[in-house]
Write an enzyme that holds these catalytic residues in place. Structure first.
Site, mmCIF file in Angstrom:
data_model
loop_
_atom_site.group_PDB
_atom_site.id
_atom_site.type_symbol
_atom_site.label_atom_id
_atom_site.label_comp_id
_atom_site.label_asym_id
_atom_site.label_seq_id
_atom_site.Cartn_x
_atom_site.Cartn_y
_atom_site.Cartn_z
ATOM 1 N N GLU A 11 5.298 -3.735 11.875
ATOM 2 C CA GLU A 11 4.215 -2.739 11.812
ATOM 3 C C GLU A 11 3.057 -3.404 11.099
ATOM 4 O OE1 GLU A 11 3.786 -0.038 13.306
ATOM 5 O OE2 GLU A 11 5.819 0.259 14.045
ATOM 6 N N GLU A 28 9.826 2.819 13.946
ATOM 7 C CA GLU A 28 10.484 3.161 12.691
ATOM 8 C C GLU A 28 10.580 4.679 12.583
ATOM 9 O OE1 GLU A 28 10.120 0.431 9.409
ATOM 10 O OE2 GLU A 28 8.034 0.191 9.942
ATOM 11 N N ASN A 66 0.792 -1.238 0.000
ATOM 12 C CA ASN A 66 0.000 0.000 0.000
ATOM 13 C C ASN A 66 0.823 1.287 0.000
ATOM 14 O OD1 ASN A 66 0.722 -0.558 2.697
ATOM 15 N ND2 ASN A 66 -0.950 0.697 3.454
ATOM 16 N N CYS A 86 -2.761 1.869 6.691
ATOM 17 C CA CYS A 86 -2.812 1.291 8.042
ATOM 18 C C CYS A 86 -3.301 2.331 9.039
ATOM 19 C CB CYS A 86 -1.435 0.783 8.429
ATOM 20 S SG CYS A 86 -0.165 2.007 8.145
HETATM 21 P P1 NAP Z 1 0.652 -9.042 3.937
HETATM 22 O O1 NAP Z 1 -0.200 -9.899 3.113
HETATM 23 O O2 NAP Z 1 0.896 -9.425 5.349
HETATM 24 O O3 NAP Z 1 2.058 -8.964 3.153
HETATM 25 C C1 NAP Z 1 3.103 -8.150 3.596
HETATM 26 C C2 NAP Z 1 4.405 -8.699 3.050
HETATM 27 O O4 NAP Z 1 4.681 -9.969 3.660
HETATM 28 C C3 NAP Z 1 4.374 -8.957 1.541
HETATM 29 O O5 NAP Z 1 5.621 -8.623 0.992
HETATM 30 C C4 NAP Z 1 4.117 -10.445 1.482
HETATM 31 O O6 NAP Z 1 4.513 -11.070 0.296
HETATM 32 C C5 NAP Z 1 4.966 -10.914 2.642
HETATM 33 N N1 NAP Z 1 4.647 -12.265 3.096
HETATM 34 C C6 NAP Z 1 3.485 -12.949 2.943
HETATM 35 N N2 NAP Z 1 3.602 -14.182 3.489
HETATM 36 C C7 NAP Z 1 4.850 -14.274 3.995
HETATM 37 C C8 NAP Z 1 5.567 -15.291 4.677
HETATM 38 N N3 NAP Z 1 5.018 -16.485 4.952
HETATM 39 N N4 NAP Z 1 6.843 -15.052 5.065
HETATM 40 C C9 NAP Z 1 7.407 -13.856 4.817
HETATM 41 N N5 NAP Z 1 6.795 -12.857 4.141
HETATM 42 C C10 NAP Z 1 5.519 -13.054 3.750
HETATM 43 O O7 NAP Z 1 0.148 -7.537 3.948
HETATM 44 P P2 NAP Z 1 -0.355 -6.668 2.687
HETATM 45 O O8 NAP Z 1 -1.673 -7.190 2.259
HETATM 46 O O9 NAP Z 1 0.740 -6.547 1.668
HETATM 47 O O10 NAP Z 1 -0.517 -5.223 3.335
HETATM 48 C C11 NAP Z 1 -1.664 -4.800 3.973
HETATM 49 C C12 NAP Z 1 -1.466 -4.839 5.476
HETATM 50 O O11 NAP Z 1 -0.327 -4.064 5.824
HETATM 51 C C13 NAP Z 1 -2.615 -4.216 6.248
HETATM 52 O O12 NAP Z 1 -2.932 -5.034 7.346
HETATM 53 C C14 NAP Z 1 -2.056 -2.889 6.729
HETATM 54 O O13 NAP Z 1 -2.648 -2.383 7.893
HETATM 55 C C15 NAP Z 1 -0.630 -3.245 6.937
HETATM 56 N N6 NAP Z 1 0.214 -2.046 6.945
HETATM 57 C C16 NAP Z 1 0.714 -1.621 8.127
HETATM 58 C C17 NAP Z 1 1.488 -0.475 8.177
HETATM 59 C C18 NAP Z 1 2.044 0.008 9.472
HETATM 60 O O14 NAP Z 1 3.013 0.734 9.455
HETATM 61 N N7 NAP Z 1 1.476 -0.369 10.604
HETATM 62 C C19 NAP Z 1 1.742 0.236 7.010
HETATM 63 C C20 NAP Z 1 1.204 -0.228 5.818
HETATM 64 C C21 NAP Z 1 0.442 -1.379 5.790
HETATM 65 P P3 NAP Z 1 3.461 -11.184 -0.967
HETATM 66 O O15 NAP Z 1 3.656 -9.983 -1.721
HETATM 67 O O16 NAP Z 1 3.831 -12.402 -1.704
HETATM 68 O O17 NAP Z 1 2.095 -11.266 -0.382
#
Ligand code: NAP
Length: 478
Positions: free
Chosen positions: A248, A459, A150, A282
């Site tokens: 995060e 961070e 995102n 987020c």
């Molecule tokens: P996600 O599905 O958890 O994926 C995040 C990253 O983790 C991606 O690069 C993903 O790869 C990787 N990943 C997936 N499975 C993994 C595994 N088994 N081992 C290691 N890495 C793995 O999250 P998203 O859908 O991309 O992002 C949305 C989420 O991010 C929301 O919950 C949002 O709130 C959160 N977010 C939080 C912040 C913050 O600072 N708090 C900021 C932005 C977003 P793939 O690309 O292959 O899926």
């Protein structure tokens, strides 16, 4: 055929055995490019290269780190229109949002260029006679960076820049949905003269590349941003192998609107916080907690405004809200909107839209008549969807705001200094906003949450050194 983009491993652009198309969510016929998907073996090669490069990079001068990071920052700023356009094309943020995010990435690189020069230590007298004590910080080692889709340029920047500034070497895995901005950053660092192996880009799937990073004994630390389930799995694996870890994760951020709030300010904070960037932040304000005397006026104005927001192709000049990022996120948004109806909410908007090209268009959804026990008020939806929860007064508003498993960002709109001060003190969130949207933060101060939203050190800003360095205490008998 679309242009192919390779991974950067040990200073070489390495062709992939597999490439995946990067599709524009505003127009599915537009292929941004084909991007290599690394194998676990290629991830291992990148980790080995980073391990070999650590000795040299951790001993590089602050001047060398400054120059590379500063050059990368200047180039990102100079090319923010190109990078912002790429971002909007691959992720679906509007062009001004994309350019703004690219500019922020440039500022982050320049900030951490300066931090490389500012890393000091302490000299402290010992409790023993004739002994001196020095406290210094050193890079942790090989750092694995795993990022979500995102914020495809800002989040990588705020992990890569401090990692390199403090002397770590990097293996970076961007989200599979948005390899374009990641590849562009890698090209810029390569052009800026980053030595071979110090920075490695391994695009590919989390289940392959991410797992290889998390499972490798040669990775010393993992910085992850993404969803709660993935983050928790990674944290467990890191605890087992003794890796330093920073997470995060999600949010269900409250924006409280009190009776004495300026209505225009409150509506503007709510629209921005809930729906800009298609609500895919987020820090999005997904719970609008409104006290009873202003509730009906707030709902009336919000309802009118929500209906006029322009949802269209992210690259069109007057678009206010771009498409949802992909089919799976769109399906999730639609499921929650249907659930809101079942839970008894009146839903304003939340309709699938058709535009000139085929894309994932959804009108913003306001869920009226919500209460905080509903699943739609408790679970992160991660789309342009916000619940309106009516409360009796400030005390109930604070209780409801804190009644969530998350704690990333929170906000209050009020003219009362007393309530603003109390909210800043008692809100259980890592970031608190007064008369400002819950989303939108500065790059030079700490970013992060508490409760289920975050785990490990903060961070950004000077606080980033907590994660990216390890402390050494040295004793000398004079
Ligand atoms: P996600 O599905 O958890 O994926 C995040 C990253 O983790 C991606 O690069 C993903 O790869 C990787 N990943 C997936 N499975 C993994 C595994 N088994 N081992 C290691 N890495 C793995 O999250 P998203 O859908 O991309 O992002 C949305 C989420 O991010 C929301 O919950 C949002 O709130 C959160 N977010 C939080 C912040 C913050 O600072 N708090 C900021 C932005 C977003 P793939 O690309 O292959 O899926």
């Amino acid at each position: 055929m679309a242009e192919r983009h390779d991974n950067l491993i040990d200073g070489e652009w390495v062709k992939g055995s597999e490439y995946a198309p990067n599709l524009n969510p505003s127009d599915l016929s537009d292929v941004v490019g084909d991007y290599a998907r690394a194998t676990a073996g290629e991830a291992q090669a990148a980790i080995a290269a980073a391990r070999d490069a650590f000795h040299g990079w951790s001993r590089s001068t602050p001047q060398q780190r400054f120059e590379i990071l500063d050059a990368a920052g200047s180039r990102i700023l100079a090319e923010k229109e190109r990078l912002g356009t790429l971002l909007s094309r691959e992720e679906g943020k509007t062009l001004p949002e994309g350019i703004g995010e690219a500019a922020r990435a440039g500022q982050v690189f320049k900030f951490f260029a300066g931090e490389a020069l500012r890393l000091g230590g302490e000299v402290i007298p010992s409790v023993r006679p004739g002994v001196g004590v020095e406290i210094t910080r050193e890079g942790v080692g090989v750092v694995g960076l795993i990022t979500p889709w995102n914020f495809p340029i800002a989040i990588p920047a705020w992990k890569i820049a401090p990692a390199l500034a403090y002397g770590n070497t990097v293996v970076f895995k961007p989200a599979d949905l948005v390899p374009g901005c990641a590849h562009a950053i890698a090209e810029i660092l390569d052009d800026a003269g980053i030595p071979a192996g110090v920075f490695n880009l391994v695009m590919g799937r989390g289940s392959v590349v991410g797992e290889a990073m998390v499972g490798s004994p040669d990775v010393d630390a993992i910085s992850f941003t993404g969803s709660v389930p993935t983050g928790r799995r990674i944290a467990l694996a890191c605890a087992e192998s003794g890796k330093k870890v920073q997470m995060e994760m999600g949010g269900k951020n409250p924006l409280v609107v009190l009776d004495d709030a300026d209505l225009d300010t409150a509506v503007s904070c709510a629209l921005n916080g809930a729906f800009f960037s298609t609500g895919q932040r987020c820090t999005a304000s997904s719970r609008l907690i409104v006290t009873e005397k202003i509730h009906d006026r707030f709902v009336e104005v919000m309802t009118d405004k929500v209906k006029t927001l322009k949802v269209d192709n992210a690259l069109k000049p007057h678009t206010e809200i771009g498409p949802v990022v992909d089919q799976s996120q769109l399906d999730q948004d639609m499921r929650y909107i249907a659930l809101a109806r079942e839970e008894g909410c009146e839903v304003i908007g939340g309709e699938r839209l058709n535009r000139d090209a085929e894309g994932f268009y959804l009108s913003p959804a306001l869920l009226l008549g919500a209460d905080n026990a509903m699943r739609t008020s408790r679970e992160e939806i991660f789309g342009p969807v916000a619940s309106v929860i009516k409360v009796s007064g400030y005390d109930e508003a604070l209780t409801v705001a804190n009644d969530t498993e998350f704690g990333l960002s929170s906000g209050i709109c009020t003219a009362s200094l007393k309530h603003a001060s109390d909210f800043k003190r008692n809100s259980q969130a890592g970031m608190v906003m007064v008369n400002l949207p819950t989303a939108g933060v500065d790059y030079h101060v700490p970013f992060g949450g508490r409760k289920g939203s975050s785990y490990g050190p903060r961070e950004q800003g000077a606080y980033a050194r907590e994660f990216y360095t390890t402390v050494k205490t040295a004793y000398t008998l004079a």
